[in-house]
Structures are given as structure tokens and as C-alpha cells.
Design an enzyme around this catalytic site. Structure first.
Site, short mmCIF file in Angstrom:
data_model
loop_
_atom_site.label_atom_id
_atom_site.label_comp_id
_atom_site.label_asym_id
_atom_site.label_seq_id
_atom_site.Cartn_x
_atom_site.Cartn_y
_atom_site.Cartn_z
N HIS A 1 0.84 -1.21 0.00
CA HIS A 1 0.00 0.00 0.00
C HIS A 1 0.88 1.26 0.00
O HIS A 1 0.60 2.21 -0.73
CB HIS A 1 -0.87 0.06 1.27
CG HIS A 1 -1.86 -1.06 1.42
ND1 HIS A 1 -1.94 -1.84 2.54
CD2 HIS A 1 -2.83 -1.51 0.58
CE1 HIS A 1 -2.93 -2.72 2.41
NE2 HIS A 1 -3.48 -2.55 1.22
N LYS B 1 -17.00 -7.11 6.77
CA LYS B 1 -15.69 -7.75 6.87
C LYS B 1 -15.26 -7.81 8.32
O LYS B 1 -15.32 -6.81 9.03
CB LYS B 1 -14.66 -6.92 6.08
CG LYS B 1 -14.56 -7.30 4.63
CD LYS B 1 -13.32 -6.68 4.02
CE LYS B 1 -13.05 -7.25 2.64
NZ LYS B 1 -11.80 -6.74 2.08
N ARG C 1 -2.18 -6.27 -7.95
CA ARG C 1 -1.02 -7.15 -7.71
C ARG C 1 -0.84 -8.15 -8.82
O ARG C 1 0.27 -8.45 -9.23
CB ARG C 1 -1.18 -7.89 -6.37
CG ARG C 1 -0.88 -7.05 -5.17
CD ARG C 1 -1.35 -7.73 -3.93
NE ARG C 1 -2.78 -7.98 -4.02
CZ ARG C 1 -3.57 -8.18 -2.98
NH1 ARG C 1 -3.08 -8.19 -1.77
NH2 ARG C 1 -4.86 -8.40 -3.13
N SER D 1 -2.79 -7.86 3.08
CA SER D 1 -3.09 -7.73 4.51
C SER D 1 -3.48 -9.09 5.08
O SER D 1 -3.14 -9.44 6.21
CB SER D 1 -4.23 -6.73 4.73
OG SER D 1 -3.87 -5.47 4.25
O1 PNS Z 1 -8.92 -3.13 0.71
P1 PNS Z 1 -10.23 -3.63 0.19
O2 PNS Z 1 -10.95 -4.41 1.26
O3 PNS Z 1 -10.10 -4.41 -1.09
O4 PNS Z 1 -11.12 -2.33 -0.14
C1 PNS Z 1 -12.44 -2.46 -0.62
C2 PNS Z 1 -13.17 -1.11 -0.54
C3 PNS Z 1 -13.17 -0.59 0.88
C4 PNS Z 1 -12.50 -0.11 -1.43
C5 PNS Z 1 -14.63 -1.36 -1.03
O5 PNS Z 1 -15.19 -2.42 -0.31
C6 PNS Z 1 -15.51 -0.14 -0.88
O6 PNS Z 1 -15.41 0.81 -1.63
N1 PNS Z 1 -16.39 -0.15 0.14
C7 PNS Z 1 -17.32 0.93 0.41
C8 PNS Z 1 -18.75 0.52 0.03
C9 PNS Z 1 -19.00 0.74 -1.46
O7 PNS Z 1 -18.92 1.84 -1.97
N2 PNS Z 1 -19.31 -0.36 -2.16
C10 PNS Z 1 -19.58 -0.32 -3.59
C11 PNS Z 1 -18.33 -0.56 -4.43
S1 PNS Z 1 -18.64 -1.92 -5.44
#
Ligand code: PNS
Length: 183
Positions: free
Chosen positions: A29, A53, A102, A140
Site C-alpha cells: 500500500h 468484513k 497485484r 493484509s
Molecule cells: O482493501 P479492500 O478491502 O479491497 O477495499 C475495498 C473497498 C473498501 C475499497 C470497497 O469495499 C468499498 O469501496 N467499500 C465501500 C462501500 C462501497 O462503496 N461499495 C460499492 C463498491 S462496489
């Protein structure tokens, strides 16, 4: 299609939102954030409150780690958000969502997420940066798994995160959480 004319808005700050769980933040990150700061005036590291999560670190603990790591980098702003990412982005002056890739295995998930976000807000773009080769294998999720089993994660996450992981896993209550974390 309307495109920005030369000279128009050239003084506008270029801001990117780098959203994620950051549970915990890794050098993968950090590498993306540092490279993005070469392109953007400001990068907002946006930690999602994601009730679906199961996380090891609370949002407050994650905020504290990221803020400490970037304490000498004023253009890296750390924040958290609840709800839809596009709604959070709309409250800022960012036009770009930044995500790291990645491997090709990340692509499908990222493609769906970027497409959904684009359909929710057509003014928003998602920009992908390839993770540096040194961190292709770092996530992570694997960091948590390795650390929980006593493996060395030094060099893959900052020392502060190594210490926080060790603190967590010394607690018998935290040990019980080993099964079922999400990345
Ligand atoms: O590090 P991650 O867990 O891959 O991040 C995922 C994240 C937080 C970017 C994604 O889950 C997110 O944007 N969550 C907020 C809710 C949202 O907007 N969902 C619609 C996107 S499909």
C-alpha cells in the site's frame, strides 16, 4: 465530449482517493501511495468502515497506524468513511479513485468495483497502479495469517505494524479471531 481546455483549471489541485480496508497497511500500500504522490498533489487514504468484513484492527487503530506512518508527509491525508465510496468521494475534490493491482487475479474484483462506482457516478474514474514486484505477494490477509502463526513479516510491513501485530497476537482474545478474517 467535453475535455478540459489548455489553461482551464490548471491551478486546481489534483487529488486521488486511495480507499481500502488497510487491515493492516502494508509496504505494498505504502509503495502505491508514495508513487501516487509523484502524480497527484494530494492522496487521501480512506479507510472503509466495512461491517461485512471481520477485521483484526479497529478503524481507529488503522487510522492511527497510517497517520503515524505518514506523519511527515503532509500531502498524504488519512481519513475513514462509512457507506458508499462514491458518496465519500463526492464530499472531497477528488476525481480519481486509486487502486493497486497485484496480479491478474485482482482484476475481476477490481473491474466490477470500478464499473459499479462508475455507474454510480459517471464523473469518477478509477486509476490502477501495478504493485511493485517486491510486494506482489503481500496482502493484509497473508500478513495477518503469517504474523498470527509467529512468522516474520518484517520488511513487508512497517516496524510499527509489526509491533501492533505482535501486541494483538499476545492477547488470548485476539488469538481466537484467527479464523475467518477477510483481506
Ligand atoms: O482493501 P479492500 O478491502 O479491497 O477495499 C475495498 C473497498 C473498501 C475499497 C470497497 O469495499 C468499498 O469501496 N467499500 C465501500 C462501500 C462501497 O462503496 N461499495 C460499492 C463498491 S462496489
Amino acid at each position: 465530449m467535453l475535455r478540459r481546455k489548455k489553461g482551464e483549471n490548471e491551478d486546481m489541485e489534483k487529488v486521488a482517493i486511495y480507499p481500502g480496508s488497510f487491515d493492516p497497511i502494508t509496504y505494498g500500500h505504502i509503495d502505491i501511495i508514495e508513487r501516487a504522490l509523484e502524480i497527484f498533489d494530494k492522496v487521501i487514504v480512506a479507510i472503509a468502515h466495512n461491517a461485512e468484513k471481520r477485521s483484526l484492527f479497529t478503524v481507529e487503530e488503522r487510522l492511527e497506524m497510517v497517520r503515524t506512518i505518514f506523519k511527515d508527509t503532509p500531502n498524504a491525508i488519512t481519513d475513514s468513511f462509512k457507506g458508499l465510496l462514491v458518496d465519500y468521494v463526492a464530499k472531497t475534490n477528488a476525481k480519481v479513485i486509486l487502486r493497486g493491482l497485484r496480479a491478474t487475479s485482482d482484476f475481476e474484483y477490481e473491474f466490477h468495483m470500478a464499473s459499479m462506482n462508475r455507474s454510480l457516478n459517471t464523473h469518477l474514474d478509477t486509476l490502477f497502479m501495478m504493485t511493485s514486484k517486491d510486494y506482489f505477494f503481500v496482502s493484509s490477509r497473508t500478513i495477518k495469517e503469517v504474523a498470527s502463526l509467529g512468522g516474520a513479516v518484517e520488511g513487508l510491513v512497517p516496524d510499527l505494524v509489526v509491533r501492533r501485530l505482535k501486541e494483538k497476537f499476545k492477547l488470548p482474545v485476539a488469538k481466537k479471531k484467527q479464523i475467518g478474517w477477510d483481506d
